[in-house]
Design a protein around this motif. Structure first.
Motif, mmCIF file in Angstrom:
data_model
loop_
_atom_site.group_PDB
_atom_site.id
_atom_site.type_symbol
_atom_site.label_atom_id
_atom_site.label_comp_id
_atom_site.label_asym_id
_atom_site.label_seq_id
_atom_site.Cartn_x
_atom_site.Cartn_y
_atom_site.Cartn_z
ATOM 1 N N ARG A 120 0.847 -1.183 0.000
ATOM 2 C CA ARG A 120 0.000 0.000 0.000
ATOM 3 C C ARG A 120 0.884 1.235 0.000
ATOM 4 N NH1 ARG A 120 -3.014 -3.431 3.197
ATOM 5 N NH2 ARG A 120 -1.783 -2.896 5.041
ATOM 6 N N GLY A 121 0.414 2.283 -0.634
ATOM 7 C CA GLY A 121 1.196 3.509 -0.667
ATOM 8 C C GLY A 121 0.303 4.710 -0.874
ATOM 9 N N CYS A 122 0.866 5.893 -0.672
ATOM 10 C CA CYS A 122 0.126 7.142 -0.834
ATOM 11 C C CYS A 122 0.337 7.701 -2.235
ATOM 12 C CB CYS A 122 0.574 8.172 0.195
ATOM 13 S SG CYS A 122 0.286 7.668 1.900
ATOM 14 N N THR A 123 -0.691 8.333 -2.734
ATOM 15 C CA THR A 123 -0.628 8.965 -4.040
ATOM 16 C C THR A 123 -1.318 10.320 -3.966
ATOM 17 O OG1 THR A 123 -1.046 8.633 -6.398
ATOM 18 C CG2 THR A 123 -2.800 8.008 -4.898
ATOM 19 N N ALA B 13 8.636 2.803 -2.376
ATOM 20 C CA ALA B 13 8.008 1.628 -2.981
ATOM 21 C C ALA B 13 8.085 0.391 -2.099
ATOM 22 C CB ALA B 13 8.653 1.335 -4.332
ATOM 23 N N SER B 14 9.083 0.321 -1.214
ATOM 24 C CA SER B 14 9.256 -0.861 -0.371
ATOM 25 C C SER B 14 8.553 -0.726 0.976
ATOM 26 C CB SER B 14 10.747 -1.123 -0.138
ATOM 27 O OG SER B 14 11.356 -0.020 0.518
ATOM 28 N N TRP B 15 7.868 0.393 1.189
ATOM 29 C CA TRP B 15 7.150 0.610 2.444
ATOM 30 C C TRP B 15 5.652 0.377 2.241
ATOM 31 C CZ3 TRP B 15 8.983 5.854 5.041
ATOM 32 C CH2 TRP B 15 10.367 5.815 5.251
ATOM 33 N N ASP B 16 4.958 -0.013 3.323
ATOM 34 C CA ASP B 16 3.504 0.108 3.377
ATOM 35 C C ASP B 16 3.200 1.478 3.967
ATOM 36 O OD1 ASP B 16 2.829 -2.334 2.328
ATOM 37 O OD2 ASP B 16 2.649 -3.337 4.268
ATOM 38 N N CYS B 17 2.526 2.330 3.199
ATOM 39 C CA CYS B 17 2.217 3.692 3.641
ATOM 40 C C CYS B 17 0.749 3.993 3.387
ATOM 41 C CB CYS B 17 3.078 4.719 2.904
ATOM 42 S SG CYS B 17 4.863 4.506 3.159
ATOM 43 N N ILE B 18 0.125 4.702 4.297
ATOM 44 C CA ILE B 18 -1.284 5.065 4.163
ATOM 45 C C ILE B 18 -1.507 6.471 4.721
ATOM 46 C CG2 ILE B 18 -2.083 2.676 4.308
ATOM 47 C CD1 ILE B 18 -2.865 3.217 7.229
ATOM 48 N N ASP B 19 -2.707 6.994 4.486
ATOM 49 C CA ASP B 19 -3.235 8.176 5.182
ATOM 50 C C ASP B 19 -2.366 9.426 5.033
ATOM 51 O OD1 ASP B 19 -5.104 6.342 5.941
ATOM 52 O OD2 ASP B 19 -4.585 6.327 8.066
ATOM 53 N N GLY B 20 -1.983 9.742 3.812
ATOM 54 C CA GLY B 20 -1.224 10.967 3.588
ATOM 55 C C GLY B 20 -2.074 12.215 3.781
ATOM 56 N N THR B 21 -1.462 13.278 4.304
ATOM 57 C CA THR B 21 -2.141 14.559 4.467
ATOM 58 C C THR B 21 -1.204 15.687 4.058
ATOM 59 O OG1 THR B 21 -3.483 15.895 5.990
ATOM 60 C CG2 THR B 21 -1.454 14.994 6.875
ATOM 61 N N HIS C 67 3.837 5.430 8.105
ATOM 62 C CA HIS C 67 4.698 4.289 7.786
ATOM 63 C C HIS C 67 4.107 3.122 8.560
ATOM 64 C CE1 HIS C 67 9.101 2.621 7.427
ATOM 65 N NE2 HIS C 67 8.205 1.886 6.788
ATOM 66 N N GLU C 68 3.362 2.277 7.858
ATOM 67 C CA GLU C 68 2.444 1.351 8.511
ATOM 68 C C GLU C 68 3.152 0.240 9.279
ATOM 69 O OE1 GLU C 68 -1.930 -0.493 7.337
ATOM 70 O OE2 GLU C 68 -0.397 -0.296 5.803
ATOM 71 N N TRP C 69 2.506 -0.169 10.359
ATOM 72 C CA TRP C 69 3.034 -1.219 11.235
ATOM 73 C C TRP C 69 3.236 -2.529 10.501
ATOM 74 C CZ3 TRP C 69 0.257 -5.714 12.007
ATOM 75 C CH2 TRP C 69 -1.078 -5.704 11.606
ATOM 76 N N THR C 70 2.505 -2.752 9.407
ATOM 77 C CA THR C 70 2.562 -4.024 8.690
ATOM 78 C C THR C 70 3.923 -4.296 8.062
ATOM 79 O OG1 THR C 70 1.652 -2.879 6.756
ATOM 80 C CG2 THR C 70 0.098 -4.067 8.185
ATOM 81 N N CYS C 71 4.734 -3.267 7.873
ATOM 82 C CA CYS C 71 6.063 -3.488 7.274
ATOM 83 C C CYS C 71 7.182 -3.079 8.221
ATOM 84 C CB CYS C 71 6.190 -2.727 5.951
ATOM 85 S SG CYS C 71 6.240 -0.935 6.116
ATOM 86 N N MET C 72 6.841 -2.833 9.486
ATOM 87 C CA MET C 72 7.864 -2.473 10.471
ATOM 88 C C MET C 72 8.349 -3.746 11.169
ATOM 89 S SD MET C 72 8.165 0.878 10.319
ATOM 90 C CE MET C 72 8.423 1.848 11.787
ATOM 91 N N PRO C 73 9.648 -3.855 11.435
ATOM 92 C CA PRO C 73 10.191 -5.092 12.013
ATOM 93 C C PRO C 73 9.624 -5.436 13.383
ATOM 94 C CG PRO C 73 11.830 -3.321 12.035
ATOM 95 C CD PRO C 73 10.707 -2.851 11.179
ATOM 96 N N ASN C 74 9.230 -4.415 14.169
ATOM 97 C CA ASN C 74 8.691 -4.674 15.501
ATOM 98 C C ASN C 74 7.176 -4.559 15.557
ATOM 99 O OD1 ASN C 74 8.504 -1.956 15.085
ATOM 100 N ND2 ASN C 74 9.560 -1.335 16.960
ATOM 101 N N GLY C 75 6.535 -4.381 14.398
ATOM 102 C CA GLY C 75 5.086 -4.286 14.360
ATOM 103 C C GLY C 75 4.526 -3.007 14.930
ATOM 104 N N VAL C 76 5.350 -1.962 15.030
ATOM 105 C CA VAL C 76 4.908 -0.671 15.565
ATOM 106 C C VAL C 76 5.015 0.382 14.470
ATOM 107 C CG1 VAL C 76 5.321 1.138 17.288
ATOM 108 C CG2 VAL C 76 5.627 -1.279 17.901
ATOM 109 N N GLY C 77 3.885 0.974 14.121
ATOM 110 C CA GLY C 77 3.866 1.972 13.067
ATOM 111 C C GLY C 77 4.424 3.310 13.505
ATOM 112 N N SER C 78 4.677 4.173 12.527
ATOM 113 C CA SER C 78 5.192 5.512 12.816
ATOM 114 C C SER C 78 4.569 6.502 11.853
ATOM 115 C CB SER C 78 6.724 5.552 12.689
ATOM 116 O OG SER C 78 7.110 5.460 11.327
ATOM 117 N N PHE C 79 4.803 7.775 12.125
ATOM 118 C CA PHE C 79 4.479 8.831 11.172
ATOM 119 C C PHE C 79 5.765 9.334 10.550
ATOM 120 C CE2 PHE C 79 0.611 9.131 13.806
ATOM 121 C CZ PHE C 79 -0.327 9.054 12.795
#
Length: 502
Positions: A297-300, A322-330, A345-357
């Motif tokens: 997923r990514g932002c456009t 392209a290698s990140w899962d990203c959502i909810d751009g503002t 920067h979605e939790w689904t692609c983070m090594p510890n399962g914790v998302g970030s902005f």
């Protein structure tokens, strides 16, 4: 007139002085006993006393009534950063709901403000401090509840420096929330934590609030745009509704799907969270979709000359890495006029399962990033967070120049809206989390909700828009909900209903 001989008068004077000295010494040595001499509480009928153990103390003696006021002590409930706190909660229990809504609410507020997590609460805990939560089986709070009108709350405290008691009472869910909110708003500081004096005797009324549930049956992640007197609501599915009647609680007409991906081969669905911003005379949609080629997923960013679309993709696919899962751009435009995309920067692609902005600078035409993304903060930083989710970022600048972010994650009650603030008023500052959430289910006792954004109506009233509940209930789907808010002391708070014009 009676005359007294001088010698006898001298003896009498010496006796009187001696008695006065004894009385002064006795008064200075008076001690406070928890079981006999508790602080008095003023009521409508007069001054009464209530024993700490729930019994009725003996009638005060003549010396009791003439004694000086008892000293005031501070009762420390929890200090900032404490993971646990040693006190005893008293509340009514039953088989169906062993932890009442009042306990749930109080423990949530304690966690949010101090970081002290006492969930699950053990009713057998012991401590020198006792907190009684709207119990009808305890004489102290039962008496308080009997004296309250519908919608009122009361707080009383007492203690002797070694043991103490905090009594909280409210006649409705909302009044009890206002009661607990009052306690934290008035007696919590970062330096001392929740520290309550032993002479509190407060009575008040529940706070009213203005919340509108729209007639749109289901629309997640609602973003509102006001243009030429018309309200537009955009939500997941790239669906648009419009309201031409001028009232937010009026009818909303479905416009339909208003966007599409330039290369259909990339479009794997997940048409999430569209935000529409007017910038330099054009309408830009910041949104998300799944690229079925990269499987991320990514932002456009899409563009249109009309708020009703069609919105056409102007970026070359995802603008985010392209290698990140990203959502909810503002969209955020900084004090220098530089536009940025702030995104998840979605939790689904983070090594510890914790998302970030994260955030990156945009080109003037919004077609690409002109800087590498910077990380803002992680989902698990706030004490109240129970998940690694970062959702629904929206930027807001206060009147004094503070930069706030409204965002969503989960607390113990469900989906919430929180507030974070930058230490330097810019995206690259240290992000500090407000102790108090902007919205959580424990504030109303009805539904959770989140993925918020802020807009202003035609009358200048500011609203928080979010979907509620987060998961469809038997009696309701995820509806756009508008909560009236205002800026106060550098943050966002619920606003009161405005007087009706009718």
């Amino acid at each position: 007139m009676v005359l007294i001989p001088a010698a006898k008068a001298k003896k009498l004077l010496s006796a009187v002085l001696a008695l006065c000295l004894i009385a002064l010494l006795a008064a200075s040595c008076t001690t406070t006993k928890l079981d006999t001499e508790l602080p008095t509480e003023s009521t409508a009928e007069g001054t009464t006393e209530t024993a700490l153990d729930g019994g009725t103390p003996e009638a005060p003696t003549e010396s009791d009534t003439s004694a000086e006021e008892e000293p005031v002590y501070d009762m420390v409930v929890a200090k900032q950063g404490d993971r646990r706190s040693d006190f005893r909660l008293v509340y009514d229990q039953n088989v169906d709901a062993p932890l009442t809504a009042e306990v749930d609410m109080f423990t949530a507020m304690l966690l949010n403000y101090t970081g002290a997590d006492i969930r699950p609460y053990d009713s057998a805990r012991t401590g020198d401090l006792e907190i009684v939560l709207a119990s009808r089986t305890r004489p102290e709070t039962a008496e308080m509840l009997e004296g309250l009108e519908d919608g009122e709350f009361a707080i009383r405290t007492r203690g002797d420096g070694e043991t103490g008691q905090i009594l909280l009472a409210g006649t409705t869910y909302r009044s009890f929330y206002t009661c607990v909110e009052y306690l934290f708003d008035n007696y919590y500081t970062d330096e001392k934590g929740l520290c309550v004096p032993t002479n509190v005797d407060v009575k008040g009324h529940e706070k009213e609030y203005a919340m509108i549930t729209t007639g749109i049956e289901k629309l997640r992640d609602p973003c509102i745009l006001l243009e030429d007197g018309v309200y537009y609501a955009y939500g997941t599915g790239w669906t648009c509704y419009k309201n031409t009647g001028g009232k937010l609680d009026g009818p909303w007409i479905k416009v339909g799907k208003v966007a599409s991906v330039a290369d259909e081969a990339r479009d794997g669905g997940s048409h999430w969270a569209p935000e529409v911003h007017k910038y330099n005379g054009a309408y830009y949609m910041f949104t998300t979709y799944l690229n079925q080629i990269t499987n991320h997923r990514g932002c456009t960013i899409m563009k249109s000359d009309s708020p009703e679309g069609p919105f056409v993709e102007i970026t070359d696919g995802h603008i985010t890495p392209a290698s990140w899962d990203c959502i909810d751009g503002t969209l955020y435009v900084d004090p220098d006029g530089q536009p940025w995309m702030v995104f998840v920067h979605e939790w689904t692609c983070m090594p510890n399962g914790v998302g970030s902005f994260a955030a990156a600078k945009l080109s003037e035409d919004f077609t690409h990033f002109i800087s590498e993304p910077i990380e803002l903060f992680l989902a698990n930083e706030p004490a109240w967070a129970t998940a690694g989710v970062t959702d629904g970022c929206w930027m807001y600048t206060t009147e004094d120049g503070q930069l706030l972010m409204v965002w969503s994650n989960f607390d113990a009650h469900g989906y919430v809206v929180a507030v974070a603030r930058s230490s330097n008023g810019r995206l690259d500052g240290e992000w500090i989390h407000d102790e108090k959430l902007l919205y959580s289910k424990y504030m109303t006792g009805v539904y959770d909700g989140g993925h918020g954004m802020i807009f202003t109506d035609t009358d200048g009233q500011m609203y928080l828009s979010f979907h509620s509940p987060n998961t469809a209930a038997d009696d309701r789907k995820e509806r756009p909900t508008f909560l009236a808010i205002r800026e106060e002391n550098g943050t966002l708070v619920w606003d009161e209903p405005k007087p009706s014009e009718e």
